[in-house]
Design a protein around this motif. Structure first.
Motif, PDB file in Angstrom:
ATOM      1  N   UNK A 180       0.714  -1.324   0.046  1.00 53.61           N
ATOM      2  CA  UNK A 180      -0.127   0.119   0.082  1.00 53.61           C
ATOM      3  C   UNK A 180       0.792   1.373  -0.068  1.00 53.61           C
ATOM      4  N   UNK A 182       3.806   1.305  -1.409  1.00 50.90           N
ATOM      5  CA  UNK A 182       4.199   1.607  -2.691  1.00 50.90           C
ATOM      6  C   UNK A 182       3.114   2.308  -3.779  1.00 50.90           C
ATOM      7  N   UNK A 183       1.959   1.786  -3.316  1.00 49.07           N
ATOM      8  CA  UNK A 183       1.069   2.197  -4.380  1.00 49.07           C
ATOM      9  C   UNK A 183       0.812   3.870  -3.987  1.00 49.07           C
ATOM     10  N   UNK A 186       3.492   5.580  -6.028  1.00 47.46           N
ATOM     11  CA  UNK A 186       3.321   5.501  -7.333  1.00 47.46           C
ATOM     12  C   UNK A 186       2.123   6.782  -7.778  1.00 47.46           C
TER      13      UNK A 186
ATOM     14  N   UNK B  40      -6.125  -9.712  -2.866  1.00 49.73           N
ATOM     15  CA  UNK B  40      -5.015  -8.787  -2.348  1.00 49.73           C
ATOM     16  C   UNK B  40      -3.871  -9.539  -1.641  1.00 49.73           C
ATOM     17  N   UNK B  74      -0.806  -7.960  -9.795  1.00 51.96           N
ATOM     18  CA  UNK B  74      -0.314  -6.535  -9.497  1.00 51.96           C
ATOM     19  C   UNK B  74       0.506  -6.516  -8.132  1.00 51.96           C
ATOM     20  N   UNK B  78       3.807  -4.595  -7.952  1.00 55.25           N
ATOM     21  CA  UNK B  78       3.930  -3.497  -7.285  1.00 55.25           C
ATOM     22  C   UNK B  78       5.267  -3.704  -6.031  1.00 55.25           C
ATOM     23  N   UNK B  79       5.438  -4.891  -5.628  1.00 55.90           N
ATOM     24  CA  UNK B  79       6.503  -5.318  -4.609  1.00 55.90           C
ATOM     25  C   UNK B  79       7.786  -5.708  -5.331  1.00 55.90           C
TER      26      UNK B  79
END
Lengths: 703, 112
Positions: A180, A182-183, A186, B40, B74, B78-79
Motif C-alpha cells: 500500500x 508503494x501504491x 506511485x 489482495x 499486481x 508493485x512489490x
C-alpha cells in the motif's frame, strides 16, 4: 559547466554555506536542549562536511583544514565514541562560530587562518584524543562533484529518487503494508520496485512475521523529498528508510539513469553503513556522500520552490510601488475635484485600482520580510561570548524565530539587540554564586522572543536575573545629576532612567560594556527604526526589555495635520488621542508654560509651529487641536496643531539620503496633491522641548 | 501425488502465518497453488511463497502457482517480486522455469 562562470558557483557555494551553517546551528541548539536524535548529529556532520567539500573545490585551504578537524570530532560523536556532554557541545558551538568566521573570511577573500583557530583545533584534538589524519589529495574531493550537481538540480525538472526500504516486524503488527505504501508512492511519480530476496530463508526456517525482504525503489518524481517522506510518515519508526536524490533527469542527455545504475550505488553504500564498524573519518565520508541528500537535512525540495533575487531589484520594486501609491492618491484627489455624481464608473474603477495597488504593496512588502531566525542565531553566539567573558553560565531560549520582519529592520536591529543581549548577560543575570544563594539554578536563562502584535513586531529580551536594583539605579542617577534627589519616582520611572544618556549602572565597566555604548544609544537606534523600547522588571525574578517595531520602513500609517499653513504627518503609533482645546483643562505654568490635564496627569503643551520656527505660540488655543503623543511609557506631550486633515498610509521618503537630517523631522512623504509633507519625529521634539524624562515627572509632582 | 491448495482471497500481513502453516503441512510432494481467487496479496504472504518455492526446490519437488488473478500479479509487480521467485508460470511437464512477465495474462499460458 563551462556555460556558468565560476563566480556563480562561488556565490552559490556561499549561499549554500549560509544554509548549511544555519542547519548546523539548529542542530547544536537541539543537542543543547537535549531533544536531539541520532539524525541531528548526522545533519550537523553533513553540514560541516558539505562546507568542507565545497571549500576544497574553491581552494579555501584554511576553511578546509578547520572543517576537517571539526568534522573528525563530529564523526566521533556520531559513531558514539564521544559523549555529547555540555563541555563538548560548548566547544562544538565555538567551533561552529569559528567555521562561520572562516566562511565569511573566505567570502571576503581574506583567506588564511583566523586567530583562535589553532586553539580550537588543539581543544578538538585533546577532546578526541588524537590528531585527525591529514586529508590527502585535496583537489580530489569527490563530494565537490555532488555539491555542484546539487546546485544544478535546484533548477532542473523531475529528478530520480532512490529509496531503500526495509520494514521491521512492527510495521506489520501495526497493520501497515508495503504494497500500500508503494501504491501511494506511485501516485507521486513513476515507481520501480525491486525486492532483494537474498535473505529470505527456506520455508522451514521462516518466521512469517519477520520481513526478510529489502526494497530498492526508484522513483521519478517532481515532488520534494518531504512529500516522499510523508508517505512513510506513520511507519518511519518501524523501518529502515534511506532516501537519496540521484540528480535531475536530463542532466546529461535527457535520459533517466536506469534502475540498475541507481541500484549499483546505493545498496553498497547503505550496506557499508550498516555493517561496517564505526568507520574512520575517511570511510565515513564515502558513506556520507552517497546518502548526502537523505533524511533530515534541510529539505532539498524547498530549494526548488524559491529563487534568489538581488536585493536591489526588490528595493526598486518597492520604490515603484511607493510611487504607485502616491500617483493613486493624486488621481483620487483630482477625481474628487471633478465633483462627479456619487455613483460613477471612474470612482468605481479607482476603487478597484486602489485595492489592487494595496495588494501589490502588501505582496512586495512580504518579499522583503525575513524570518528573524538568522538574527536570533547570531544572538546565540553573542550570549555564548558574553557568558564566557563574564564567567556566567547562560542558556538562550528563542521563541517565535519564524516571525517575519522587514530585512532592513532586521539588519539595523542587530546592533541594539546585541547590546541588550550583552546587557542581559552582563548586568541582568547574577553571578553563579549569587544565583545559588538565591536558590536559583546556576545557569541563567535569557529568553529572546519575537511575535507579531497588532501590526507591529514585538521583540522581548528577558532574563531570569535579579531584576533592576532600583535603589542603586536611583543613587547613580542622582550622583550623575540626572534626577533630582527630591523627586518621587515610581518604579517604572526609575527603570527608565537606564535609558538616559550618560547612565551606566555598573560601577566597573566590564570588557563587554567597554564599548562606551549605553542603553540610550541602543534605544535611539530602535527609535530611528520607528520602534520603542520599554522595560519591565521584578526584583529577584528578572528583567524584560521589549522592543516594539513597525513591520516595514517603507510605508506607515500617519495622521495628516496642518500647522501654520504647513501640512505635516504625525506617525499614528505615537498618537494616543486628540483633544478639543475648548473642553480641555489647560493650566498655565510660569511665564509661558502651559499644561493640560489628561488622564490624571499634567502634560506639557508644545506648539509644533514654534518648534519649527513657523510662528510664535498662539495665546488663544481656541480652534486648535491638541494631539496627545507619547514616546515611551512615561513621557507624554500635547502638540498644538491647527487642524487634522486625514489619516492615511504614507510612503516614507528618507530625508537623510536626499537632503540631510533635520531635527524633529523623521522623513518626508509626497501627498496626494503632489506636495511634499514632513513626517515629524515626536520623540526628538519632546526630548528637546520638554527635556528628558524628568520634566513630565516633575509636573506630576506639581499637582 | 499432486496436491492443490486454493489460496485465500485476502493474503495480507496477518494471513502470512496461517499460509505458512498450511504450506508446511503440504511439504513432501509436488504442489500447485490456485491463485485465481486472490484479491489482495501483501509483502509477508509473498515472502512466504518465495520461501516455500525455495523449500520445494530444495526438496526437489515441483511448486507452481496456477492461474493467478490480476490482483495477485499486481501485488507481485508493485512489490517487485520476480515471477520466477515464486514459481509463477512453471510448466509442470518441462519442470524448468518459464519466466513470465508480471502483468501478462498467465491464464492462457499455464492452463492445462
Amino acid at each position: 559547466m563551462s556555460s556558468v562562470s565560476s563566480d556563480d558557483f562561488r556565490d552559490s557555494f556561499f549561499q549554500e554555506c549560509e544554509e548549511l551553517l544555519e542547519a548546523m546551528q539548529d542542530g547544536f541548539a537541539l543537542m543543547v536542549s537535549g531533544a536531539h536524535e541520532a539524525e541531528t548529529v548526522h545533519a550537523v556532520f553533513r553540514a560541516v562536511h558539505s562546507i568542507k567539500g565545497g571549500a576544497g573545490a574553491f581552494g579555501f585551504d584554511a576553511l578546509v583544514a578547520f572543517a576537517h578537524h571539526f568534522e573528525t570530532a563530529l564523526d566521533k560523536l556520531r559513531s558514539g565514541d564521544l559523549e555529547a556532554g555540555e563541555e563538548t557541545l560548548m566547544l562544538f558551538q565555538r567551533c561552529g562560530d569559528h567555521l562561520a568566521d572562516l566562511v565569511s573570511a573566505a567570502r571576503d577573500e581574506a583567506g588564511g587562518p583566523l586567530p583562535g583557530g589553532e586553539e580550537l583545533r588543539e581543544e578538538l584534538d585533546s577532546l578526541i584524543g588524537e590528531q585527525p589524519q591529514e586529508e590527502e589529495g585535496l583537489p580530489a574531493f569527490e563530494p565537490v562533484v555532488l555539491d555542484l550537481d546539487a546546485m544544478g538540480e535546484a533548477q532542473e525538472g523531475p529528478g530520480s529518487i532512490s529509496i531503500l526500504f526495509e520494514p521491521e516486524a512492527d510495521l506489520f503488527r501495526s497493520n501497515n503494508e508495503p504494497a500500500l505504501l508503494f501504491r501511494s508512492l506511485e501516485r507521486l511519480g513513476r515507481l520501480e520496485a525491486r525486492a532483494d530476496l537474498s535473505r529470505v530463508p527456506l520455508l522451514e526456517d521462516l518466521d512469517p512475521e519477520q520481513c526478510h525482504i529489502q526494497w530498492q525503489l526508484g522513483l521519478e518524481t517532481e515532488e520534494s523529498e518531504g512529500e516522499i517522506r510523508a508517505v512513510f510518515e506513520f511507519v518511519e519508526d518501524a523501518c529502515r528508510l534511506e532516501i537519496s536524490s540521484l540528480g535531475a533527469a536530463g542532466l546529461e542527455d535527457g535520459d533517466l539513469p536506469s534502475l540498475e545504475d541507481l541500484i549499483s550505488v546505493s545498496p553498497e553504500a547503505s550496506l557499508l553503513a550498516e555493517t561496517a564498524p564505526p568507520p574512520p573519518a575517511q570511510t565515513a565520508e564515502k558513506t556520507e556522500s552517497a546518502t548526502e541528500k537523505t533524511s533530515g537535512g534541510p529539505p532539498r525540495g524547498a530549494a526548488t520552490a524559491t529563487i534568489r533575487v538581488d536585493l536591489d531589484r526588490v528595493d526598486k520594486l518597492i520604490n515603484l510601488v511607493g510611487e504607485l501609491v502616491i500617483k493613486e492618491a493624486m488621481l483620487s484627489q483630482s477625481i474628487a475635484q471633478l465633483e462627479l455624481p456619487s455613483e460613477n464608473e471612474v470612482s468605481g474603477g479607482l476603487e478597484s485600482l486602489k485595492q489592487l495597488a494595496g495588494e501589490i504593496q502588501e505582496g512586495v512588502m512580504a518579499i522583503r520580510a525575513q524570518p528573524v531566525k538568522p538574527m536570533f542565531q547570531r544572538m546565540a553566539r553573542i550570549v555564548r561570548e558574553a557568558a564566557t567573558a563574564t564567567g556566567k553560565r547562560v542558556r538562550l531560549v528563542t521563541q517565535g524565530e519564524h516571525t517575519e520582519v522587514d530585512k532592513t529592520v532586521i539588519e539595523r536591529l542587530i546592533d541594539p539587540l546585541t547590546h541588550m543581549i550583552r546587557n542581559a548577560v552582563d548586568h541582568g543575570l547574577e553571578s553563579p554564586e549569587a544565583r545559588r544563594e538565591a536558590g536559583k539554578p546556576e545557569e541563567g536563562t535569557v529568553i529572546l522572543s519575537a511575535a507579531h502584535r497588532s501590526g507591529r513586531v514585538m521583540i522581548d529580551i528577558s532574563d531570569d536575573g535579579g531584576g533592576i536594583n532600583r535603589e542603586k539605579v536611583r543613587k547613580i542617577a542622582e550622583s550623575k545629576g540626572l534626577v533630582s534627589p527630591e523627586a518621587d519616582l515610581s518604579a517604572v520611572e526609575i527603570d527608565n532612567l537606564l535609558f538616559l544618556p550618560g547612565f551606566s549602572s555598573k560601577e566597573q565597566v566590564s570588557e563587554l560594556s567597554g564599548r562606551g555604548v549605553g542603553l540610550d544609544v541602543a534605544r535611539s537606534e530602535v527609535q530611528t527604526l520607528g520602534g520603542r523600547v520599554s522595560i519591565a522588571s521584578t526584583p529577584g525574578e528578572g528583567t524584560t526589555f521589549s522592543i516594539s517595531l513597525p513591520l516595514t520602513l517603507a510605508v506607515m500609517e500617519g495622521m495628516v495635520i496642518e500647522v501654520a499653513g504647513q501640512t505635516m504627518v504625525v506617525p499614528i503609533t505615537a498618537i494616543q488621542e486628540s483633544l478639543q482645546t475648548r473642553t480641555a483643562e489647560i493650566h498655565s505654568i510660569g511665564a509661558t508654560g502651559r499644561v493640560v490635564a489628561n488622564r490624571e496627569r499634567l502634560v506639557p503643551i508644545v506648539d509644533l509651529g514654534e518648534t519649527f520656527g513657523l510662528r510664535r505660540t498662539p495665546q488663544n488655543l481656541d480652534g486648535h487641536v491638541l494631539l496627545m503623543v507619547e514616546t515611551d511609557s512615561t513621557t507624554h506631550c500635547a502638540l498644538i496643531v491647527d487642524a487634522i486633515q486625514d489619516q492615511r498610509q504614507v510612503v516614507i521618503k528618507s530625508l537623510e539620503t536626499n537632503y540631510g537630517h533635520v531635527h524633529g523631522v523623521a522623513a518626508a512623504t509626497i501627498l496626494g496633491d503632489g506636495r511634499i509633507a514632513l513626517i515629524i519625529d515626536p520623540d526628538s521634539i519632546i526630548r528637546d522641548t520638554v527635556g528628558a524624562a524628568g520634566a513630565d515627572l516633575q509636573l506630576q509632582l506639581a499637582r | 501425488m499432486d496436491q492443490n491448495l486454493k489460496l485465500s482471497t485476502r493474503l495480507d500481513g496477518p494471513a502470512a502465518g496461517s499460509l505458512a502453516g498450511e504450506l508446511t503441512a503440504l511439504r513432501g510432494g509436488p504442489l500447485t497453488l490456485e491463485a485465481g481467487g486472490v484479491d489482495f496479496i501483501g509483502a509477508l504472504s509473498l515472502q512466504v511463497l518465495v520461501a516455500a518455492h525455495r523449500q520445494w526446490k530444495a526438496d526437489e519437488q515441483l511448486f507452481r502457482i496456477d492461474a493467478p488473478s490480476d490482483a495477485f500479479l499486481e501485488g507481485c509487480r508493485l512489490l517487485g517480486i520476480p515471477s520466477e521467485e515464486i514459481g509463477l508460470g512453471e510448466d509442470p511437464d518441462a519442470g524448468g522455469e518459464t519466466a513470465v512477465e508480471p502483468g501478462t495474462d498467465l491464464a492462457v499460458e499455464v492452463s492445462e
